[in-house]
Scaffold this motif. Structure first.
Motif, mmCIF file in Angstrom:
data_model
loop_
_atom_site.group_PDB
_atom_site.id
_atom_site.type_symbol
_atom_site.label_atom_id
_atom_site.label_comp_id
_atom_site.label_asym_id
_atom_site.label_seq_id
_atom_site.Cartn_x
_atom_site.Cartn_y
_atom_site.Cartn_z
ATOM 1 N N VAL A 1 35.793 36.297 40.903
ATOM 2 C CA VAL A 1 35.348 35.948 39.627
ATOM 3 C C VAL A 1 35.969 37.080 38.457
ATOM 4 O O VAL A 1 35.834 38.346 38.770
ATOM 5 C CB VAL A 1 33.669 36.076 39.450
ATOM 6 C CG1 VAL A 1 33.453 36.064 38.004
ATOM 7 C CG2 VAL A 1 33.309 34.950 40.128
ATOM 8 N N VAL A 73 36.987 31.498 38.093
ATOM 9 C CA VAL A 73 36.935 31.693 39.302
ATOM 10 C C VAL A 73 38.513 31.634 39.886
ATOM 11 O O VAL A 73 39.232 30.764 39.737
ATOM 12 C CB VAL A 73 36.001 30.563 40.193
ATOM 13 C CG1 VAL A 73 35.957 30.831 41.712
ATOM 14 C CG2 VAL A 73 34.672 30.758 39.567
ATOM 15 N N THR A 74 38.950 32.464 40.755
ATOM 16 C CA THR A 74 40.194 32.573 41.368
ATOM 17 C C THR A 74 40.043 31.934 42.864
ATOM 18 O O THR A 74 39.095 32.384 43.466
ATOM 19 C CB THR A 74 40.807 33.902 41.457
ATOM 20 O OG1 THR A 74 39.862 35.107 42.105
ATOM 21 C CG2 THR A 74 41.013 34.353 40.034
ATOM 22 N N THR A 79 43.806 31.245 38.998
ATOM 23 C CA THR A 79 42.528 30.651 38.375
ATOM 24 C C THR A 79 42.189 29.208 38.465
ATOM 25 O O THR A 79 43.278 28.354 38.300
ATOM 26 C CB THR A 79 42.534 31.083 37.003
ATOM 27 O OG1 THR A 79 42.604 32.564 36.747
ATOM 28 C CG2 THR A 79 41.372 30.681 36.226
ATOM 29 N N GLU A 93 28.281 34.991 34.152
ATOM 30 C CA GLU A 93 28.783 35.622 35.276
ATOM 31 C C GLU A 93 28.144 35.081 36.701
ATOM 32 O O GLU A 93 28.854 34.747 37.709
ATOM 33 C CB GLU A 93 28.804 37.030 35.236
ATOM 34 C CG GLU A 93 29.648 37.726 36.390
ATOM 35 C CD GLU A 93 29.620 39.108 36.050
ATOM 36 O OE1 GLU A 93 30.457 39.774 37.007
ATOM 37 O OE2 GLU A 93 28.911 39.942 35.376
ATOM 38 N N ALA A 96 29.528 31.646 37.565
ATOM 39 C CA ALA A 96 31.000 31.662 38.008
ATOM 40 C C ALA A 96 30.594 32.311 39.478
ATOM 41 O O ALA A 96 31.600 31.597 40.534
ATOM 42 C CB ALA A 96 31.525 32.655 37.275
ATOM 43 N N HIS A 97 29.883 33.189 39.812
ATOM 44 C CA HIS A 97 29.786 33.498 41.220
ATOM 45 C C HIS A 97 29.043 32.412 42.131
ATOM 46 O O HIS A 97 29.467 32.264 43.305
ATOM 47 C CB HIS A 97 28.723 34.799 41.607
ATOM 48 C CG HIS A 97 29.435 36.201 41.069
ATOM 49 N ND1 HIS A 97 30.470 36.650 41.816
ATOM 50 C CD2 HIS A 97 29.641 36.849 39.875
ATOM 51 C CE1 HIS A 97 30.839 37.930 41.188
ATOM 52 N NE2 HIS A 97 30.393 38.006 40.200
ATOM 53 N N ALA A 100 31.948 30.189 43.041
ATOM 54 C CA ALA A 100 32.754 30.860 43.901
ATOM 55 C C ALA A 100 32.304 30.549 45.073
ATOM 56 O O ALA A 100 32.825 30.289 46.396
ATOM 57 C CB ALA A 100 32.978 32.303 43.519
ATOM 58 N N TRP A 103 32.830 27.154 46.740
ATOM 59 C CA TRP A 103 34.420 26.987 47.213
ATOM 60 C C TRP A 103 34.410 27.807 48.348
ATOM 61 O O TRP A 103 35.122 27.456 49.367
ATOM 62 C CB TRP A 103 35.450 27.690 46.180
ATOM 63 C CG TRP A 103 35.528 26.593 45.164
ATOM 64 C CD1 TRP A 103 35.070 26.571 43.957
ATOM 65 C CD2 TRP A 103 36.611 25.518 45.369
ATOM 66 N NE1 TRP A 103 35.783 25.368 43.106
ATOM 67 C CE2 TRP A 103 36.625 24.987 44.002
ATOM 68 C CE3 TRP A 103 37.502 25.124 46.143
ATOM 69 C CZ2 TRP A 103 37.420 23.887 43.853
ATOM 70 C CZ3 TRP A 103 38.467 24.253 45.893
ATOM 71 C CH2 TRP A 103 38.327 23.508 44.638
#
Length: 294
Positions: A1, A73-74, A79, A93, A96-97, A100, A103
């Motif tokens: 992230v 998110v990478t 990205t 944030e 986003a986590h 992640a 995924w």
């Protein structure tokens, strides 16, 4: 992230590329997206995208904050992008986590059904921010046929009526207090059919005859939602078959701010049938899971 730039700036920089990205859903038989539910990103102004994507409190039309931090998110050092080619940028944030983590939990084959937060975030960025009227209209359609407004007749089914009263009575009282108008409700199947039918010019649409001011206030409230709240709200309405349940889940001091109570209010009849006749595997259990996720 990692932190990323504001999504409306990224969208402006990739306007040409976004129009070239093919929809992840096949076109309909007429060669368009009419059957897919996909609406292509349009030439939307940055001011509109900023207004729709900057989080704000539901019911508030005040100015949006410019201090929001955006996170992406990478995956394998790159990205993530949305299906329409935009950079995935979310205003939290922790969100986003969570995306992640969705995924990270994927195996050999991707399962979009196991990534509800990724789905909602992409829908907000690709769809609701550009075409909010679509999601407002979809949500408002549940108000005339709101499941919490169709009660069993206590003379015919006392047990079900009691369960409905336990799940919905506080909700209806809260609606009347907060929106200043009580929703109409039907008692029993016969009354529901009589009250819901069209009546020429006097009642040109099907559904319960709620006070016109209640419809106006509901419309004004949906107009206040940012894209993030709007897609979440539309998802709740679709799963619960109820505008009022979705609205109450986003209102402070609501009796349905508790997630378990909201789920119970959405599933009164089905849970009643399960208690009487048993659970159908592959049906009721999936319905329970989807309701909890959505």
């Amino acid at each position: 992230v990692s932190q990323v730039e504001e999504p409306w700036l990224a969208a402006a920089a990739s306007t040409g590329a976004a129009s070239e990205v093919q929809s992840p859903i096949s076109a309909g038989v007429d060669g368009t997206d009419s059957a897919s539910g996909v609406h292509r990103p349009s030439a939307t102004s940055n001011n509109h995208l900023e207004y729709m994507l900057t989080p704000r409190t539901p019911g508030s039309n005040g100015s949006t904050s410019s201090s929001t931090k955006w996170f992406g998110v990478t995956l394998d050092g790159k990205t993530l992008k949305t299906p329409m080619g935009q950079t995935l940028a979310v205003p939290s944030e922790s969100l986003a986590h969570a995306i992640a983590a969705e995924w990270h939990a994927q195996d050999k084959y991707l399962k979009p059904s196991d990534m509800p937060l990724m789905t909602l975030a992409c829908t907000a960025l690709d769809q609701a921010a550009h075409h909010p009227h679509v999601y407002r209209e979809q949500s408002l359609r549940f108000l005339p046929t709101d499941t919490t407004c169709f009660w069993a007749d206590p003379t015919e089914d006392r047990v079900l009526h009691r369960r409905q009263e336990e799940a919905w009575k506080d909700l209806h009282s809260f609606v009347e207090t907060r929106l200043e108008h009580a929703p109409a409700f039907a008692l029993g199947a016969h009354e529901a059919m009589m009250m819901s039918r069209k009546r020429g010019d006097a009642k040109p649409t099907a559904g319960l005859p709620h006070p016109p001011d209640l419809f106006d206030k509901a419309d004004q409230w949906t107009q206040s939602l940012d894209a993030w709240h709007l897609v979440s709200f539309a998802s709740i309405c679709s799963q619960a078959k109820s505008f009022l349940v979705g609205w109450a889940m986003m209102e402070p001091d609501s009796p349905l701010r508790d997630l378990q109570k909201a789920i119970e209010a959405s599933r009164v009849e089905e849970e009643f049938q399960i208690s009487n006749w048993g659970l159908v595997e592959g049906g009721h259990d999936y319905d329970r899971l989807n309701c909890s996720i959505q």
